[in-house]
Design a protein around this motif. Structure first.
Motif, PDB file in Angstrom:
ATOM      1  N   ASP A 320       0.865  -1.178   0.000  1.00 21.06           N
ATOM      2  CA  ASP A 320       0.000   0.000   0.000  1.00 21.06           C
ATOM      3  C   ASP A 320       0.907   1.235   0.000  1.00 21.06           C
ATOM      4  N   VAL A 321       0.686   2.131  -0.942  1.00 19.11           N
ATOM      5  CA  VAL A 321       1.525   3.322  -1.080  1.00 19.11           C
ATOM      6  C   VAL A 321       0.634   4.538  -1.207  1.00 19.11           C
ATOM      7  N   ARG A 322       1.039   5.609  -0.571  1.00 15.83           N
ATOM      8  CA  ARG A 322       0.348   6.885  -0.766  1.00 15.83           C
ATOM      9  C   ARG A 322       1.385   7.995  -0.846  1.00 15.83           C
ATOM     10  N   LEU A 323       1.065   9.006  -1.640  1.00 18.72           N
ATOM     11  CA  LEU A 323       1.986  10.123  -1.862  1.00 18.72           C
ATOM     12  C   LEU A 323       1.187  11.281  -2.440  1.00 18.72           C
ATOM     13  N   GLY A 324       1.531  12.495  -2.002  1.00 17.03           N
ATOM     14  CA  GLY A 324       0.920  13.676  -2.600  1.00 17.03           C
ATOM     15  C   GLY A 324      -0.274  14.220  -1.855  1.00 17.03           C
ATOM     16  N   ASP A 325      -0.692  13.578  -0.768  1.00 16.90           N
ATOM     17  CA  ASP A 325      -1.792  14.108   0.040  1.00 16.90           C
ATOM     18  C   ASP A 325      -1.225  15.008   1.136  1.00 16.90           C
ATOM     19  N   ASP A 326      -0.796  14.394   2.226  1.00 15.05           N
ATOM     20  CA  ASP A 326      -0.248  15.167   3.335  1.00 15.05           C
ATOM     21  C   ASP A 326       1.274  15.187   3.333  1.00 15.05           C
ATOM     22  N   PHE A 327       1.894  14.544   2.376  1.00 12.91           N
ATOM     23  CA  PHE A 327       3.345  14.614   2.235  1.00 12.91           C
ATOM     24  C   PHE A 327       3.713  14.391   0.769  1.00 12.91           C
ATOM     25  N   ASN A 328       4.809  15.035   0.332  1.00 10.25           N
ATOM     26  CA  ASN A 328       5.292  14.928  -1.046  1.00 10.25           C
ATOM     27  C   ASN A 328       6.587  14.137  -1.154  1.00 10.25           C
ATOM     28  N   LEU A 329       7.175  13.802  -0.015  1.00  7.82           N
ATOM     29  CA  LEU A 329       8.472  13.140  -0.008  1.00  7.82           C
ATOM     30  C   LEU A 329       8.377  11.881   0.840  1.00  7.82           C
ATOM     31  N   LEU A 330       8.632  10.730   0.211  1.00  5.27           N
ATOM     32  CA  LEU A 330       8.573   9.435   0.898  1.00  5.27           C
ATOM     33  C   LEU A 330       9.988   8.856   0.923  1.00  5.27           C
ATOM     34  N   ILE A 331      10.540   8.679   2.156  1.00  3.55           N
ATOM     35  CA  ILE A 331      11.897   8.160   2.323  1.00  3.55           C
ATOM     36  C   ILE A 331      11.805   6.734   2.846  1.00  3.55           C
ATOM     37  N   ILE A 332      12.249   5.770   2.027  1.00  2.00           N
ATOM     38  CA  ILE A 332      12.144   4.356   2.378  1.00  2.00           C
ATOM     39  C   ILE A 332      13.516   3.856   2.825  1.00  2.00           C
ATOM     40  N   THR A 333      13.565   3.304   4.036  1.00  2.00           N
ATOM     41  CA  THR A 333      14.806   2.753   4.564  1.00  2.00           C
ATOM     42  C   THR A 333      14.592   1.283   4.889  1.00  2.00           C
ATOM     43  N   GLY A 334      15.695   0.576   5.047  1.00  2.00           N
ATOM     44  CA  GLY A 334      15.598  -0.843   5.361  1.00  2.00           C
ATOM     45  C   GLY A 334      16.796  -1.587   4.838  1.00  2.00           C
ATOM     46  N   PRO A 335      16.918  -2.882   5.179  1.00  2.00           N
ATOM     47  CA  PRO A 335      18.106  -3.658   4.791  1.00  2.00           C
ATOM     48  C   PRO A 335      18.106  -3.974   3.298  1.00  2.00           C
ATOM     49  N   ARG A 437      12.139  19.048  -2.240  1.00  2.00           N
ATOM     50  CA  ARG A 437      11.007  19.367  -1.364  1.00  2.00           C
ATOM     51  C   ARG A 437      10.545  20.799  -1.555  1.00  2.00           C
ATOM     52  N   LYS A 438      11.495  21.718  -1.643  1.00  2.46           N
ATOM     53  CA  LYS A 438      11.153  23.128  -1.798  1.00  2.46           C
ATOM     54  C   LYS A 438      10.472  23.395  -3.137  1.00  2.46           C
ATOM     55  N   ARG A 439      10.802  22.617  -4.150  1.00  2.00           N
ATOM     56  CA  ARG A 439      10.153  22.777  -5.464  1.00  2.00           C
ATOM     57  C   ARG A 439       8.783  22.104  -5.531  1.00  2.00           C
ATOM     58  N   GLY A 440       8.432  21.338  -4.518  1.00  2.00           N
ATOM     59  CA  GLY A 440       7.142  20.647  -4.508  1.00  2.00           C
ATOM     60  C   GLY A 440       7.119  19.420  -5.383  1.00  2.00           C
ATOM     61  N   VAL A 441       8.309  18.847  -5.645  1.00  2.00           N
ATOM     62  CA  VAL A 441       8.387  17.661  -6.497  1.00  2.00           C
ATOM     63  C   VAL A 441       7.947  16.444  -5.699  1.00  2.00           C
ATOM     64  N   LYS A 442       7.094  15.600  -6.298  1.00  2.00           N
ATOM     65  CA  LYS A 442       6.703  14.339  -5.649  1.00  2.00           C
ATOM     66  C   LYS A 442       7.875  13.380  -5.774  1.00  2.00           C
ATOM     67  N   THR A 443       8.435  12.979  -4.615  1.00  2.00           N
ATOM     68  CA  THR A 443       9.691  12.232  -4.612  1.00  2.00           C
ATOM     69  C   THR A 443       9.563  10.995  -3.740  1.00  2.00           C
ATOM     70  N   VAL A 444      10.114   9.891  -4.247  1.00  2.00           N
ATOM     71  CA  VAL A 444      10.266   8.664  -3.460  1.00  2.00           C
ATOM     72  C   VAL A 444      11.740   8.289  -3.533  1.00  2.00           C
ATOM     73  N   ALA A 445      12.367   8.146  -2.368  1.00  2.80           N
ATOM     74  CA  ALA A 445      13.800   7.849  -2.322  1.00  2.80           C
ATOM     75  C   ALA A 445      14.065   6.709  -1.353  1.00  2.80           C
ATOM     76  N   THR A 446      15.008   5.867  -1.723  1.00  3.52           N
ATOM     77  CA  THR A 446      15.451   4.806  -0.811  1.00  3.52           C
ATOM     78  C   THR A 446      16.865   5.138  -0.351  1.00  3.52           C
ATOM     79  N   THR A 447      17.193   4.720   0.890  1.00  4.55           N
ATOM     80  CA  THR A 447      18.512   5.053   1.436  1.00  4.55           C
ATOM     81  C   THR A 447      18.857   4.124   2.584  1.00  4.55           C
ATOM     82  N   HIS A 448      20.156   4.084   2.918  1.00  5.95           N
ATOM     83  CA  HIS A 448      20.645   3.395   4.108  1.00  5.95           C
ATOM     84  C   HIS A 448      20.975   4.375   5.226  1.00  5.95           C
ATOM     85  N   TYR A 449      21.039   5.653   4.889  1.00  8.37           N
ATOM     86  CA  TYR A 449      21.534   6.633   5.849  1.00  8.37           C
ATOM     87  C   TYR A 449      20.504   6.918   6.938  1.00  8.37           C
TER      88      TYR A 449
END
Length: 780
Positions: A320-335, A437-449
């Motif tokens: 289940d994924v949602r984006l663009g309602d109450d947030f524009n940036l989704l940061i996915i972390t995990g192994p 984020r400042k440009r209002g771009v809908k973004t999904v990013a994965t990271t280890h940091y």
């Protein structure tokens, strides 16, 4: 759309699957040219067409696309005056027939279901039955021009067959000759250079004369055309040339007919391709178990139980994924190997599919935004070593993205900042995300940091997410948890694998206390999220059970209502039977009153009337309530001379005196005191030019009166009462059943009818009406 993004997200594999679903070359070409659309109107139209195809597929299965050939080049050649061969013309005829069949199929279905796009395309399909019949009359199913294609062709072919027969006869005569047989290598007729020959031994070459056309490989046999058939073979060659010219003329004529319909054929072929393309999209949706998404142009994405379309739907773990309602940036972390990249690709590829007018493998109610551009930088997350060149390559792509992305873009970044020093990489990743984020771009990013987890908590437009990992089995579950940041699970995994406990404790002591607290907080958040998910599923199951119970209760209530109605109907029927019985008893009492009146000259004693009235009241059914509430005399202003109905007797009377709670009423020649509650005032008014007073009775008057078994005296009373009711009911014709018997009752009835003031005429019943056992009465 950026072709690199399409390649990275494996969009071409979806296109390949779509091509395999198409049946025609035109449909396959349209599928191969498929690209995401940038305008929401175009996307909505494409999705609506796909939904029409899905409806047709659900109702009818596969549409009749068999027999359609790619005749576009043949039509173009015919349009410029070229001649088509017989096979090409036969393909044209087959395609015309297939087009006509498909047109009828779609238009017939359009009368039952709204399919405007398919209906419009079907109306563009060609029928061209005369052209098809012309071609089929000249060319058979094997692609050969038939003899009846023209009189000239039939004539020349007959001559060819005759000439061939004469040649065979002369050659067969040579073969049967004993003298010739010993000079022949074999007793057969063969063809060399389109000429009929016989195989002659080389030493006898001069015995026959004629022309040598060939020699065997060994040199022992010569294939000679005997002189006796040379002229016939010449004639045969001339006839064959005539045949070829006539066939070419016929093909040229038919090709001209095709060329004259070139515009109709070309536009119809385009429509055929579009219909095939739409049905291919429908079949792909069925194969993927996909649903039609809602679309918007506000950057909102809501995916329910979505899976990557290149994975098996039944085996893949839905997200289940949602984006663009109450947030524009989704940061996915995990192994690693946890499914972060698959999640990223799922979001991107399903967005591209929806923007291409395709259904997506997700549940109903999913929603996709139409973006002006989709950007993606997705590398090999499984790589252990990333060189400088790899980092440089990623940064080159990211720089291009940052230059072009705006609020109408979707950006997908995999392992942002990886491949360089962790501290620098984390700082660079935060700066890139902050710019987007400042440009209002809908973004999904994965990271280890872990620094990016804190970044998501610091900005309301961003949110953490993680892929779940089962520490017990040491395997990822591939479920996406939005709102919960990922944790490394390094200590838990090491402990499960058997690392010494003192080493683990030493490692924990080396960590900063804040990191330990954050990790514990994340663990609790993850546990709470999982519990919330379980509660949600249980609530959904409970709601489903409640709805099923409600439906069952509704069904039971409906059944009870129907049962109640049946009981009411049965009770009403019983009540009507009681009323009929009471009326029969009342009529018996009235007859008794009439007999007393006739015998005693209307000197009826009061106690006799009271006794008879008591019997009448006892005959009435207990507790009977009239459905139609009447205004009784108690509720009306009753005056002397008013006409009333005596409810107890169901007879008309005239009011003589009005007293307290009762009135003196004259019924015929009898005067009686009757309670006002048993009287109903009759408002008399003229209904027609004859001055008859009519009113509708409270209950319908029957169209027939059965007098069988009654005496003449009883019958006349019943007729008088019945005719009065019939007139008040507005009937113009009634039937009186008196039976055949001795005829006495019929005679009495007729005698009475002759004098009755309401009777216009009467007659004996005809065939089908009861013959002499029934009298048909016409009322005034």
């Amino acid at each position: 759309m950026n072709q690199r993004v399409l390649r990275v997200l494996e969009y071409h594999k979806i296109v390949e699957q779509l091509i395999r679903q198409a049946s025609t070359q035109m449909g396959k070409e349209l599928a191969g040219q498929l690209q995401p659309f940038a305008g929401i109107d175009v996307v909505q139209q494409a999705l609506a067409a796909t939904e029409e195809g899905r409806m047709v597929y659900r109702l009818k299965g596969l549409v009749p696309l068999g027999g359609i050939r790619d005749i576009r080049q043949a039509v173009k050649r015919a349009a410029v005056g070229g001649t088509l061969d017989a096979k090409g013309l036969l393909d044209v005829a087959d395609t015309i027939m297939a087009s006509r069949r498909l047109r009828k199929f779609v238009l017939d279905l359009a009368e039952q279901q709204p399919i405007p796009t398919l209906q419009r395309l079907a109306e563009e399909l060609f029928e061209l039955r005369p052209l098809e019949e012309e071609i089929r009359a000249a060319i058979d199913d094997n692609g050969e021009v038939v003899d009846d294609a023209s009189p000239e062709l039939k004539s020349v072919r007959n001559q060819i067959r005759q000439t061939q027969g004469r040649i065979r006869e002369r050659l067969d005569a040579i073969l049967r000759s004993p003298e010739s047989q010993k000079m022949l290598q074999e007793a057969i007729v063969t063809i060399r250079n389109d000429r009929y020959c016989i195989p002659v031994k080389v030493e006898h070459r001069g015995a026959f004369g004629g022309i040598v056309h060939d020699q065997s490989a060994s040199g022992a046999t010569l294939f000679i055309e005997p002189a006796v058939v040379v002229q016939l073979n010449n004639s045969l060659r001339e006839l064959e040339l005539q045949e070829r010219r006539e066939v070419e003329r016929i093909l040229a004529r038919l090709s001209g007919l095709v060329g004259s319909e070139a515009d109709v054929l070309q536009s119809g072929l385009a429509a055929l391709g579009e219909i095939d393309f739409i049905m291919a999209k429908a079949q792909l949706a069925h194969q993927m178990k996909a649903a039609l998404p809602a679309v918007n142009d506000h950057g909102r994405i809501r995916l329910k139980r979505a899976v990557h379309p290149l994975l098996e739907r039944d085996k893949a773990v839905p997200i289940d994924v949602r984006l663009g309602d109450d947030f524009n940036l989704l940061i996915i972390t995990g192994p690693n190997t946890g499914g972060k990249t698959v999640t990223l690709k799922t979001i991107g590829l399903l967005t591209l599919m929806a923007m291409s007018g395709l259904c997506i493998p997700a549940d109903e109610g999913s929603e996709i935004s139409v973006f002006a551009e989709v950007f993606a930088d997705i590398g090999d997350e499984q790589s252990i070593e990333q060189s400088l060149s790899t980092f440089s390559s990623h940064m080159t792509h990211i720089i291009e993205i940052l230059e072009k992305a705006d609020s109408r873009s979707l950006v997908l970044l995999d392992e942002l900042g990886a491949g360089t020093d962790p501290a620098e990489g984390a700082a660079l990743a935060q700066a890139i995300l902050d710019f987007l984020r400042k440009r209002g771009v809908k973004t999904v990013a994965t990271t280890h940091y872990s620094e990016l987890k804190a970044y998501a908590y610091s900005h309301p437009e961003a949110i953490n997410a993680s892929v779940e990992f089962d520490v017990e089995s040491l395997r990822p579950t591939y479920r996406l948890l939005i709102g919960v940041p990922g944790r490394s699970n390094a200590f838990a995994i090491s402990e499960r694998l058997g690392l010494r406990k003192e080493i683990i404790e030493d490692a924990k002591s080396r960590m900063h206390a804040d990191n330990i607290q954050v990790d514990e907080l994340i663990r609790r958040l993850e546990a709470n999220q999982l519990q919330a998910e379980r509660d949600r599923r249980e609530a959904a199951e409970l709601r489903k059970e409640t709805e099923a119970l409600r439906a069952e209760l509704e069904k039971e209530r409906e059944q009870l209502w129907q049962q109640q109605q049946r009981l009411i109907e049965r009770a009403e029927e019983e009540a009507r039977e009681i009323v009929r019985k009471a009326e029969r008893e009342a009529q018996s009492i009235i007859l008794e009153l009439r007999r007393i009146r006739q015998q005693e000259g209307a000197n009826v004693k009061e106690h006799e009337l009271i006794e008879l009235r008591k019997k009448l009241e006892e005959a009435a059914p207990a507790g009977r309530e009239r459905r139609v509430q009447r205004k009784t005399a108690e509720q009306q202003e009753l005056r002397t001379g008013d006409t009333v109905r005596v409810l107890t007797f169901n007879q008309k009377g005239t009011v003589l005196e009005v007293g307290a709670g009762e009135a003196l009423v004259q019924i015929g020649s009898i005067k009686m005191k009757i309670k006002l509650s048993d009287l109903e005032k009759i408002e008399e008014k003229k209904q027609d030019t004859r001055g008859m007073v009519k009113r509708k009775s409270d209950e319908p008057t029957r169209l027939e009166l059965d007098l069988r078994g009654a005496t003449v005296e009883e019958a006349t009373y019943e007729i008088d009462r019945y005719l009065d009711s019939a007139v008040m009911a507005g009937l113009s014709q009634v039937s009186i059943i008196h039976g055949k018997g001795t005829g006495a009752l019929r005679a009495g009835v007729h005698e009475f009818l002759k004098k009755h003031p309401q009777v216009r005429s009467f007659r004996i019943g005809e065939h089908g009406e009861g013959h002499t056992g029934v009298t048909i009465v016409t009322l005034k």
